[in-house]
Design a protein around this motif. Structure first.
Motif, PDB file in Angstrom:
ATOM      1  N   GLY A  51       7.160  12.971  -0.801  1.00 40.13           N
ATOM      2  CA  GLY A  51       5.915  12.508  -0.173  1.00 40.13           C
ATOM      3  C   GLY A  51       5.462  11.113  -0.540  1.00 40.13           C
ATOM      4  N   LEU A  52       6.325  10.124  -0.319  1.00 40.94           N
ATOM      5  CA  LEU A  52       5.862   8.756  -0.536  1.00 40.94           C
ATOM      6  C   LEU A  52       5.529   8.151   0.811  1.00 40.94           C
ATOM      7  CD1 LEU A  52       5.364   6.301  -2.284  1.00 40.94           C
ATOM      8  CD2 LEU A  52       7.780   5.740  -2.109  1.00 40.94           C
ATOM      9  N   VAL A  53       4.309   7.684   0.943  1.00 40.07           N
ATOM     10  CA  VAL A  53       3.861   7.104   2.207  1.00 40.07           C
ATOM     11  C   VAL A  53       3.511   5.646   1.967  1.00 40.07           C
ATOM     12  CG1 VAL A  53       2.150   7.206   4.042  1.00 40.07           C
ATOM     13  CG2 VAL A  53       2.954   9.311   2.955  1.00 40.07           C
ATOM     14  N   VAL A  54       4.151   4.769   2.707  1.00 38.42           N
ATOM     15  CA  VAL A  54       3.921   3.342   2.503  1.00 38.42           C
ATOM     16  C   VAL A  54       3.321   2.738   3.762  1.00 38.42           C
ATOM     17  CG1 VAL A  54       4.993   1.133   1.980  1.00 38.42           C
ATOM     18  CG2 VAL A  54       5.898   3.222   0.966  1.00 38.42           C
ATOM     19  N   GLY A  55       2.106   2.276   3.640  1.00 35.77           N
ATOM     20  CA  GLY A  55       1.460   1.659   4.788  1.00 35.77           C
ATOM     21  C   GLY A  55       1.385   2.621   5.962  1.00 35.77           C
ATOM     22  N   GLY A  56       1.119   3.870   5.663  1.00 38.26           N
ATOM     23  CA  GLY A  56       1.011   4.842   6.741  1.00 38.26           C
ATOM     24  C   GLY A  56       2.353   5.377   7.222  1.00 38.26           C
ATOM     25  N   ASN A  75      12.654   4.437   7.512  1.00 36.78           N
ATOM     26  CA  ASN A  75      11.274   4.426   7.967  1.00 36.78           C
ATOM     27  C   ASN A  75      10.414   3.393   7.233  1.00 36.78           C
ATOM     28  OD1 ASN A  75       9.537   5.288   9.892  1.00 36.78           O
ATOM     29  ND2 ASN A  75       8.679   6.966   8.695  1.00 36.78           N
ATOM     30  N   GLU A 107       0.843  -1.190   0.000  1.00 41.05           N
ATOM     31  CA  GLU A 107       0.000   0.000   0.000  1.00 41.05           C
ATOM     32  C   GLU A 107       0.864   1.219   0.000  1.00 41.05           C
ATOM     33  OE1 GLU A 107      -3.604  -1.281   3.043  1.00 41.05           O
ATOM     34  OE2 GLU A 107      -2.137   0.262   3.536  1.00 41.05           O
ATOM     35  N   PHE A 108       0.655   2.035  -0.943  1.00 44.75           N
ATOM     36  CA  PHE A 108       1.408   3.280  -0.877  1.00 44.75           C
ATOM     37  C   PHE A 108       0.599   4.396  -1.505  1.00 44.75           C
ATOM     38  CE2 PHE A 108       2.523   3.812  -5.291  1.00 44.75           C
ATOM     39  CZ  PHE A 108       2.458   2.523  -5.797  1.00 44.75           C
ATOM     40  N   LEU A 109       0.924   5.604  -1.119  1.00 43.17           N
ATOM     41  CA  LEU A 109       0.273   6.718  -1.787  1.00 43.17           C
ATOM     42  C   LEU A 109       1.222   7.906  -1.845  1.00 43.17           C
ATOM     43  CD1 LEU A 109      -1.250   8.797   0.768  1.00 43.17           C
ATOM     44  CD2 LEU A 109      -1.906   6.439   1.163  1.00 43.17           C
ATOM     45  N   TRP A 110       0.968   8.736  -2.813  1.00 39.80           N
ATOM     46  CA  TRP A 110       1.789   9.919  -2.989  1.00 39.80           C
ATOM     47  C   TRP A 110       1.077  11.120  -2.405  1.00 39.80           C
ATOM     48  CZ3 TRP A 110       6.668   9.682  -4.568  1.00 39.80           C
ATOM     49  CH2 TRP A 110       7.086   8.565  -5.298  1.00 39.80           C
ATOM     50  N   LEU A 111       1.821  11.872  -1.622  1.00 39.75           N
ATOM     51  CA  LEU A 111       1.238  13.099  -1.083  1.00 39.75           C
ATOM     52  C   LEU A 111       2.055  14.274  -1.556  1.00 39.75           C
ATOM     53  CD1 LEU A 111       0.520  12.245   2.655  1.00 39.75           C
ATOM     54  CD2 LEU A 111      -1.087  12.327   0.763  1.00 39.75           C
ATOM     55  N   PRO A 133       5.635   7.578   6.296  1.00 42.62           N
ATOM     56  CA  PRO A 133       6.296   8.428   5.303  1.00 42.62           C
ATOM     57  C   PRO A 133       7.774   8.047   5.220  1.00 42.62           C
ATOM     58  CG  PRO A 133       5.933   9.646   7.355  1.00 42.62           C
ATOM     59  CD  PRO A 133       5.367   8.283   7.559  1.00 42.62           C
ATOM     60  N   LEU A 134       8.206   7.737   4.024  1.00 43.79           N
ATOM     61  CA  LEU A 134       9.611   7.353   3.870  1.00 43.79           C
ATOM     62  C   LEU A 134      10.473   8.585   3.685  1.00 43.79           C
ATOM     63  CD1 LEU A 134       9.380   4.354   1.375  1.00 43.79           C
ATOM     64  CD2 LEU A 134       9.122   4.362   3.847  1.00 43.79           C
ATOM     65  N   TYR A 135      11.706   8.474   4.082  1.00 41.86           N
ATOM     66  CA  TYR A 135      12.649   9.524   3.741  1.00 41.86           C
ATOM     67  C   TYR A 135      13.972   8.865   3.373  1.00 41.86           C
ATOM     68  CZ  TYR A 135      13.956   8.991   8.719  1.00 41.86           C
ATOM     69  OH  TYR A 135      14.301   8.512   9.948  1.00 41.86           O
ATOM     70  N   MET A 162       1.852  13.930   7.774  1.00 38.88           N
ATOM     71  CA  MET A 162       2.919  13.017   7.382  1.00 38.88           C
ATOM     72  C   MET A 162       4.283  13.663   7.587  1.00 38.88           C
ATOM     73  SD  MET A 162       2.112  10.034   6.793  1.00 38.88           S
ATOM     74  CE  MET A 162       0.548   9.198   6.836  1.00 38.88           C
ATOM     75  N   ILE A 214      10.816  10.424  -3.562  1.00 37.85           N
ATOM     76  CA  ILE A 214      10.434   9.784  -2.306  1.00 37.85           C
ATOM     77  C   ILE A 214      10.337  10.812  -1.189  1.00 37.85           C
ATOM     78  CG2 ILE A 214      11.143   8.116  -0.569  1.00 37.85           C
ATOM     79  CD1 ILE A 214      12.427   6.475  -2.750  1.00 37.85           C
ATOM     80  N   ASN A 215      11.305  11.702  -1.136  1.00 39.61           N
ATOM     81  CA  ASN A 215      11.292  12.700  -0.065  1.00 39.61           C
ATOM     82  C   ASN A 215      10.118  13.647  -0.192  1.00 39.61           C
ATOM     83  OD1 ASN A 215      13.434  11.844   1.449  1.00 39.61           O
ATOM     84  ND2 ASN A 215      14.946  13.024   0.301  1.00 39.61           N
ATOM     85  N   LYS A 239       7.244  12.203   9.834  1.00 35.31           N
ATOM     86  CA  LYS A 239       8.620  12.044   9.361  1.00 35.31           C
ATOM     87  C   LYS A 239       9.592  12.601  10.388  1.00 35.31           C
ATOM     88  CE  LYS A 239       8.862  12.634   4.607  1.00 35.31           C
ATOM     89  NZ  LYS A 239       9.351  13.321   3.403  1.00 35.31           N
TER      90      LYS A 239
END
Lengths: 212, 531
Positions: free
Chosen positions: B433-438, B373, A129-133, B440-442, A143, B430-431, A147
């Motif tokens: 705004g990629l959010v995976v399973g809730g 993360n 599951e992923f989404l772009w914000l 946020p990756l960095y 988010m 990715i920085n 982070k």
């Protein structure tokens, strides 16, 4: 075009394969133990020999340090013959200080967990599951804060690591002093017995050396 | 009639007379050795045990007596060998044909001692000598026009009538132009007869040709035809060997030099005589393997007919031309045994690199990305899939959390992309705004700085200084690294060990508390956001 049936079959096959892989992996995890606080000079053979009393070692995989910017002890994932061997090895090392390749700091052993294995297979049936914000999205701020939270937690973790490593160094230094003192004491005792001074001392204090 | 000699290919060519006291000797006009065809009056290399430079000679007789195959070699001298008698200028690749009578003129050697073929062109202006074409001269390995009389030790340009009992004609340039030209010119240079034989596998056609030839002395033309066919049809290596002599010469030397000399010295006659040793298979094989390098050489200056004087300047030249495969030959100065490993070496080229090398390489090229993360349960394949689905990029990944120290709430991984640009792009995306399973990756680029793995003793492994021990005890103590034991309660060590276990338990507790707290924080945060 493949029919829906064929598709399903293909997926089913792949799914089966993944399931089997995962089952194998789980079994492997169950019979592997994780040893840390290990000396860097210890080799595979040594570990093998060390554990030979209670378990047969199938393979040893040393954990490489990619993330900790400090000098840390070595660690290894040791695969044994079966689950019971793994359990008994862990128990042994928990009940007694088990020392490998240097004293007196003992190693620690625990049952392995899946996330310790760098080559772990994917969980079958898991969905990505992923989404772009982007800025402007309602959850974007949240988010971002999450982070920052993650980053802060990382820093906290690192600080903890640093402090325990220092604690360990201090303990080692303390112990070294104590050891040297003890050694000196015993050495002294031995030498006066050897060169006869003790007889003089006994005479001086009017103490009987040998109970007669 | 083919025989195998220590597994080196061999077969006789054209038969000539029979002779010998008991009629047990069969003379031949040609033979194939290690897939190279040699004929009477061909020039060949022979190696002497322990020497890096080969000797050059001309085959003047070939025979088999009982089980032994022999050749009689008429020697050429290098300028070095007759330095004291040399007068006048000497060309780089000039050699001198032995003449006269005496030791050093010719020798009988076992056929197996032949190490390879070479091209020697006679540039004497004598009328009996067919003048070589400029092309022939350029591509020849060596040239000669002077003769060294071994009896008088004199050098002369005059062509003697006979040498070693043979008419000098046969020793000079063959009447027909040798096909020492580039493959595309083969067709033109050739005789009709030869042309016909070209395509067919040569033994048959060669045999056919040879039958038409009177036995002895072989007219040069016939000899030529034999040679031409092999030249065209023989394995790649050989034809290239002839068409690109300069490079071959180098390469030949390389192998020839690198090939070590297990040997069998036969005659014990002075100087040019002890020139024998078994040639190893590697020469020929290596030759064919060197193909790419020869083509390379070809494109370089062809007036490299200034063959480096036969000192192993060879090695310098090779390296300066940076022909990748060739320098290996120098190193591989071990014979036969090396051959099989050539294949093995190739397989190493495709073996996957160990991870730390891969990572270092990728980092150097800017393709390495450090992602944080992630869910700690993600394996390499999941990460690769994620990148593919989210970014439509392919990569390789490796999760790198340290089980003892890293926070399990924060999964870390190295991801290697195919190029620097792609990696940069990925980082940016990715920085942003990629959010995976809730989560946020960095991410960031580059390897993390970690200290080199310690090689000394572990912190906490104590040693006693000033210890008075006898040598035996010291030895035992050294060996102690490889031992292990459960500490027994009656020792000092036990107490110390317990100290450590206590400290460790405390540490484990600290980590567990911290990590639990982190997990809690994240959960409550997520919950708050959901509201």
């Amino acid at each position: 075009m493949a029919t829906p049936d064929e598709h399903a079959d293909a997926e089913g096959l792949m799914g089966e394969h993944a399931e089997k892989e995962h089952a194998d992996f789980k079994a492997r995890v169950k019979r592997t133990i994780y040893i840390d606080h290990l000396s860097p000079v210890v080799s595979r053979q040594v570990i093998r020999a060390a554990l030979s009393q209670c378990a047969n070692v199938v393979s040893v995989e040393f954990i490489e340090n990619y993330t900790i910017p400090y000098d840390i002890p070595a660690a290894a994932l040791v695969e044994l013959d079966d689950e019971s061997q793994a359990k008994s090895a862990v128990d042994l090392m928990r009940d007694f200080p088990f020392i490998i390749g240097g004293m007196p700091r003992p190693v620690r052993a625990s049952l392995a967990r899946p996330e310790m294995f760098a080559d772990r297979p994917s969980l079958p049936g898991s969905k990505m599951e992923f989404l772009w914000l982007k800025q402007g999205d309602p959850e974007y701020d949240g988010m971002s804060k999450l982070k920052s939270l993650a980053k802060r937690q990382e820093a906290e973790n690192m600080a903890l690591i640093k402090s325990i490593l220092e604690e360990e160094k201090e303990l080692a230094a303390q112990q070294q002093i104590m050891l040297d003192a003890n050694y000196y004491k015993y050495d002294l005792l031995e030498s006066i017995v050897q060169n006869g001074t003790i007889k003089n001392l006994a005479g001086h204090y009017r103490v009987n050396l040998f109970d007669s | 009639m083919g025989e195998s000699n220590e597994n080196i290919q061999f077969s006789w060519g054209k038969k000539r007379a029979k002779g010998g006291a008991k009629m047990d000797t069969q003379f031949y006009g040609s033979f194939t050795f290690d897939n190279v065809k040699y004929s009477l009056y061909d020039c060949v290399y022979l190696f002497k045990n322990g020497e890096s430079e080969p000797y050059i000679g001309k085959i003047v007789k070939i025979w088999q007596q009982n089980e032994a195959k022999k050749v009689k070699i008429l020697w050429f001298f290098t300028p070095d060998e007759i330095r004291n008698y040399l007068r006048g200028s000497v060309a780089e690749n000039e050699i001198f044909l032995a003449s006269g009578d005496g030791t050093g003129l010719a020798d009988i050697n076992p056929l197996e001692s032949i190490a390879g073929k070479c091209t020697v062109v006679c540039i004497s202006k004598d009328e009996r000598n067919r003048q070589p074409t400029p092309k022939e001269q350029t591509v020849a390995d060596y040239i000669f026009y002077r003769f060294f009389d071994v009896g008088n030790c004199t050098l002369s340009e005059q062509v003697p009538e006979k040498i070693a009992g043979l008419e000098v004609n046969v020793l000079l340039n063959p009447k027909d132009e040798q096909v020492i030209c580039y493959p595309d010119q083969d067709a033109q240079g050739m005789d009709q007869k030869v042309g016909a034989g070209l395509v067919a596998p040569l033994p048959q056609s060669a045999a056919k040709m040879e039958d038409e030839i009177p036995v002895a002395p072989l007219p040069q033309s016939a000899a030529k035809m034999e040679d031409e066919i092999p030249v065209a049809a023989v394995p790649l290596s050989q034809s290239v060997a002839i068409s690109l002599p300069p490079s071959v010469k180098e390469v030949d030397k390389a192998q020839v030099a690198a090939v070590p000399l297990p040997l069998g010295v036969e005659e014990d006659v002075p100087k040019p005589t002890q020139k024998v040793f078994k040639r190893t298979q590697s020469t020929q094989k290596v030759l064919s393997d060197k193909m790419p390098s020869k083509k390379l050489k070809l494109s370089q200056d062809l007036t490299m007919k200034n063959m480096p004087s036969k000192k192993l300047k060879l090695s310098q030249d090779l390296t300066t031309q940076s022909m990748a495969p060739v320098p290996d030959v120098k190193v591989r100065s071990v014979p036969l045994a090396q051959l099989p490993t050539r294949q093995a070496d190739r397989s190493k080229w495709f073996k996957p690199q160990p991870w730390h090398e891969k990572l270092a390489q990728a980092d150097k090229e800017g393709r390495l990305v450090y992602i944080q993360n992630l869910d700690i349960r993600f394996g390499a394949s999941e990460i690769v899939e994620l990148i593919r689905e989210a970014l439509q990029l392919s990569c390789t990944a490796k999760p790198i959390n340290h089980p003892t120290y890293d926070d399990p709430n924060n999964g870390k991984a190295y991801v290697v992309f195919n190029s620097r640009n792609i990696a940069d792009e990925a980082v940016m995306k990715i920085n942003s705004g990629l959010v995976v399973g809730g989560r946020p990756l960095y991410c960031s680029k580059g390897l993390l700085k970690v200290p080199k793995p310690a090689s000394g003793a572990l912190v906490g492994h104590l040693t006693i200084s000033n210890q008075k021990m006898n040598p035996r005890q010291r030895e035992e103590q050294k060996k102690a690294v490889s031992t292990s034991h459960c500490s027994q309660p009656n020792t000092i060590e036990y107490d110390l060990a317990l100290d450590w276990m206590l400290v460790r338990e405390k540490q484990a507790m600290k980590f567990s508390i911290l990590h639990k707290r982190h997990a809690g924080e994240r959960k409550s945060f997520a919950a708050k956001m959901a509201q």
